[in-house]
Design an enzyme around this catalytic site. Sequence first.
Site, PDB file in Angstrom:
ATOM      1  CD  GLU A 235       1.107   1.111   9.453  1.00  0.00           C
ATOM      2  OE1 GLU A 235       0.040   0.496   9.345  1.00  0.00           O
ATOM      3  OE2 GLU A 235       1.663   1.701   8.504  1.00  0.00           O
TER       4      GLU A 235
ATOM      5  CD  GLU B 288      -1.326   0.151   3.649  1.00  0.00           C
ATOM      6  OE1 GLU B 288      -1.513   1.125   4.378  1.00  0.00           O
ATOM      7  OE2 GLU B 288      -1.863  -0.945   3.823  1.00  0.00           O
ATOM      8  CG  HIS B 289       3.270   2.266   3.070  1.00  0.00           C
ATOM      9  ND1 HIS B 289       2.805   3.427   3.607  1.00  0.00           N
ATOM     10  CD2 HIS B 289       2.972   1.285   3.946  1.00  0.00           C
ATOM     11  CE1 HIS B 289       2.248   3.177   4.776  1.00  0.00           C
ATOM     12  NE2 HIS B 289       2.342   1.889   4.996  1.00  0.00           N
TER      13      HIS B 289
END
Length: 166
Positions: A81, A3-4
Amino acid sequence: FCEHMCFLGSEKYPGENEYKRYLASHGGRSNASTSMHLTNYKFEILADHAEKAVDIFSNFFVAPLFTSSGTEREVQAVNSENSKNLTADGRRRLQILKDIADPQHYYSKFSTGNAETLPTDDPEKLEMVREALLAFHRRHYRPERMTVVIAGPQSLNILGTTLRRK
């Protein structure tokens, strides 16, 4: 992780921040989230600028760069994260469920990654992580596994034409 990484440039649009810059300069924004089974990408932008935004976005899936420098920065972002999630009650409950699950089942696997599981402390390890990302992308980011939804004030014919051209 993807997603990054998918927003770090493509062959057609190599700038690492080109997508976010384009959206921001035309009243837009984006976000992504990954669950156990899928990743959702979403963006919004002023309607007059949607066609180029779709082109930039779609090229992440056609020909992503996954540069070494981008890979290393994103591993650090994933590690941060993961560190933040270690004290989150929901993540702790999830880990308990994973720990009691059948170890042969995919559900039991570590799901976020960190600097230990994604080592980038030397160029050889960094290249291995990058190659693994490229292999994952080739295997899983395939048209038959993707669904695209476009909504806007344009007619359905124009929206459909924009998507078919990509």
